[in-house]
Design a protein around this motif. Structure first.
Motif, mmCIF file in Angstrom:
data_model
loop_
_atom_site.group_PDB
_atom_site.id
_atom_site.type_symbol
_atom_site.label_atom_id
_atom_site.label_comp_id
_atom_site.label_asym_id
_atom_site.label_seq_id
_atom_site.Cartn_x
_atom_site.Cartn_y
_atom_site.Cartn_z
ATOM 1 N N GLY A 1 -49.921 2.258 -21.710
ATOM 2 C CA GLY A 1 -50.675 2.082 -21.347
ATOM 3 C C GLY A 1 -51.863 1.280 -20.674
ATOM 4 O O GLY A 1 -51.433 0.205 -20.362
ATOM 5 N N GLN A 2 -52.879 1.586 -20.641
ATOM 6 C CA GLN A 2 -54.346 0.245 -20.576
ATOM 7 C C GLN A 2 -54.339 -0.795 -21.640
ATOM 8 O O GLN A 2 -54.645 -1.367 -21.322
ATOM 9 C CB GLN A 2 -55.873 1.533 -20.802
ATOM 10 C CG GLN A 2 -55.911 2.743 -19.890
ATOM 11 C CD GLN A 2 -56.524 3.260 -19.648
ATOM 12 O OE1 GLN A 2 -57.756 2.856 -20.652
ATOM 13 N NE2 GLN A 2 -56.939 4.344 -19.120
ATOM 14 N N VAL A 3 -53.816 -0.119 -22.766
ATOM 15 C CA VAL A 3 -53.673 -1.455 -24.159
ATOM 16 C C VAL A 3 -53.249 -2.417 -23.557
ATOM 17 O O VAL A 3 -53.245 -3.926 -23.095
ATOM 18 C CB VAL A 3 -53.324 -0.720 -25.429
ATOM 19 C CG1 VAL A 3 -53.418 -1.708 -25.816
ATOM 20 C CG2 VAL A 3 -54.230 -0.031 -25.868
ATOM 21 N N GLN A 4 -52.090 -2.253 -23.002
ATOM 22 C CA GLN A 4 -50.965 -3.619 -22.627
ATOM 23 C C GLN A 4 -51.215 -3.886 -21.112
ATOM 24 O O GLN A 4 -51.256 -5.367 -21.139
ATOM 25 C CB GLN A 4 -49.602 -2.838 -22.384
ATOM 26 C CG GLN A 4 -48.545 -4.039 -21.887
ATOM 27 C CD GLN A 4 -48.445 -4.688 -22.967
ATOM 28 O OE1 GLN A 4 -48.439 -5.291 -24.631
ATOM 29 N NE2 GLN A 4 -47.514 -5.924 -22.118
ATOM 30 N N ALA A 5 -52.035 -3.211 -19.807
ATOM 31 C CA ALA A 5 -52.008 -3.541 -19.550
ATOM 32 C C ALA A 5 -53.432 -4.303 -18.395
ATOM 33 O O ALA A 5 -53.667 -5.174 -18.115
ATOM 34 C CB ALA A 5 -51.938 -2.596 -17.797
ATOM 35 N N LEU A 6 -54.475 -3.727 -19.515
ATOM 36 C CA LEU A 6 -55.401 -4.294 -19.325
ATOM 37 C C LEU A 6 -56.356 -5.371 -20.563
ATOM 38 O O LEU A 6 -57.294 -6.285 -20.526
ATOM 39 C CB LEU A 6 -57.011 -2.960 -19.630
ATOM 40 C CG LEU A 6 -56.415 -2.239 -17.986
ATOM 41 C CD1 LEU A 6 -57.688 -0.893 -17.534
ATOM 42 C CD2 LEU A 6 -56.746 -3.209 -17.027
ATOM 43 N N TYR A 7 -55.807 -4.661 -21.692
ATOM 44 C CA TYR A 7 -56.293 -5.001 -23.317
ATOM 45 C C TYR A 7 -55.340 -6.067 -23.818
ATOM 46 O O TYR A 7 -55.409 -5.960 -24.811
ATOM 47 C CB TYR A 7 -57.255 -4.412 -23.761
ATOM 48 C CG TYR A 7 -58.155 -3.551 -23.153
ATOM 49 C CD1 TYR A 7 -58.870 -4.494 -22.540
ATOM 50 C CD2 TYR A 7 -58.324 -2.671 -22.582
ATOM 51 C CE1 TYR A 7 -60.311 -3.637 -21.622
ATOM 52 C CE2 TYR A 7 -59.074 -1.864 -21.928
ATOM 53 C CZ TYR A 7 -60.364 -2.558 -21.488
ATOM 54 O OH TYR A 7 -61.490 -1.427 -20.310
#
Length: 333
Positions: free
Chosen positions: A41-47
């Motif tokens: 999710g956002q953890v892997q894609a953005l941070y």
């Protein structure tokens, strides 16, 4: 019509991954559907490089490492994981829902757990006319790889915990790090702000970026304008990271034929994570209830709750084990 799966987890972020793992411990037949080409999710894609501090058992862990550990948990069970599989429709009722994905494939499941987080997302972009000319060269909205910032002069724009975390991470590898915020006070947690003020990161407040120009040395000359003032400053950097949060949209859920009640783009749930649709639960950043905290740690607690109550509904004759050791002992027999 018999169901292919006991549980379908919609959303492959950290909370959805943990829910699928826990369902595996309950011997459930599980599929995990993720709209992106990779889990996390956002953890892997953005941070992916961000240090996460609110997961029990880890003093701190990088986003990508947390996702890797969650994937290792998943690999212990025969869970069907489908990537690039955004859910376009949910029909049917408890005991036999039909799930349709963007590629036209359909599957059947007895129950559903929605773990889509904030939904489809994209970063809030820098409001400077020529900003797109610099994207993925000098301008970034997340840190894909720390090494490309080694010995560079970097400005982080933003005032929340993520921006502060990025600045403190970059301090270890960059030559010079600045952080710019449009207010005099940062929005991060008090401890993070204290760490920032004690670091070598140079603070620029209250400013917004007004203009940016590429120099002959392939650096970026920034013109920063004082908020509610007339003062301007210029700063030349190698890299600019903008962390103004992201724009998220869960509207795809409202297009399903079977749609849980939503308010302000969040799904209403009860204390057992049930929506108002029997057989559909929801967890993580996509839900709202009194006292809800938008933390990964909160979502990790919600996942077993949702899995257990759905499994008890599907299989009332099964008694829910109280401890994970009991679950593993059962599965190892």
């Amino acid at each position: 019509m018999s169901s292919e799966y006991d549980l379908t987890i919609i959303g492959g972020g950290p909370v959805g991954m943990f829910a699928a793992f826990y369902a595996g411990m309950r011997n459930a037949r599980v599929q995990l559907l993720e709209s992106l080409p990779e889990l996390g999710g956002q953890v892997q894609a953005l941070y992916p490089e961000k240090m996460i501090h609110d997961v029990a058992g880890y003093p701190a862990i990088k986003g990508r490492d947390l996702v890797a550990q969650l994937k290792a948990q998943l690999d212990q069970f025969p869970i069907d994981i489908r990537l690039n599989s955004a859910v376009t429709d949910v029909t049917g009722a408890m005991g036999d829902f039909t799930i349709t994905t963007v590629d036209g494939q359909q599957s059947h499941t007895k129950a559903v757990i929605v773990a889509t987080g904030s939904g489809a997302f994209e970063p809030r972009r820098l409001a400077v006319d020529n900003a797109t000319d610099f994207e993925n060269q000098e301008l970034f909205y997340h840190i894909p790889d720390m090494e490309q910032f080694t010995d560079k002069t970097v400005l982080v724009a933003g005032g929340g915990d993520s921006a502060i975390d990025m600045a403190l991470m970059l301090e270890k590898v960059a030559k010079t790090v600045y952080i710019m915020h449009r207010r005099d006070r940062f929005r991060g947690m008090e401890h993070n702000v204290d760490l920032l003020k004690a670091s070598s990161v140079q603070i620029k407040t209250p400013f917004l970026i007004k203009e940016m120009t590429r120099t002959e040395n392939d650096q970026v000359q920034l013109t920063m304008k004082e908020v509610r003032g007339t003062a301007e400053e210029q700063l030349t950097v190698d890299k600019l990271i903008v962390n103004y949060g992201f724009i998220a949209d869960n509207k795809v859920i409202s297009n399903w034929q079977v749609t849980p009640t939503m308010e302000h783009r969040l799904i209403n749930v009860d204390t057992q994570m049930n929506t108002d649709i029997p057989g559909i639960a929801a967890i993580g950043d996509t839900v709202a209830y009194p006292g809800k905290l938008g933390l990964i740690a909160s979502g990790f607690g919600e996942a077993p709750n949702a899995v257990n109550q759905l499994m008890m509904t599907i299989y009332p004759e099964r008694r829910s084990p109280l401890h994970s050791t009991t679950l593993f002992e059962k599965n190892s027999k």
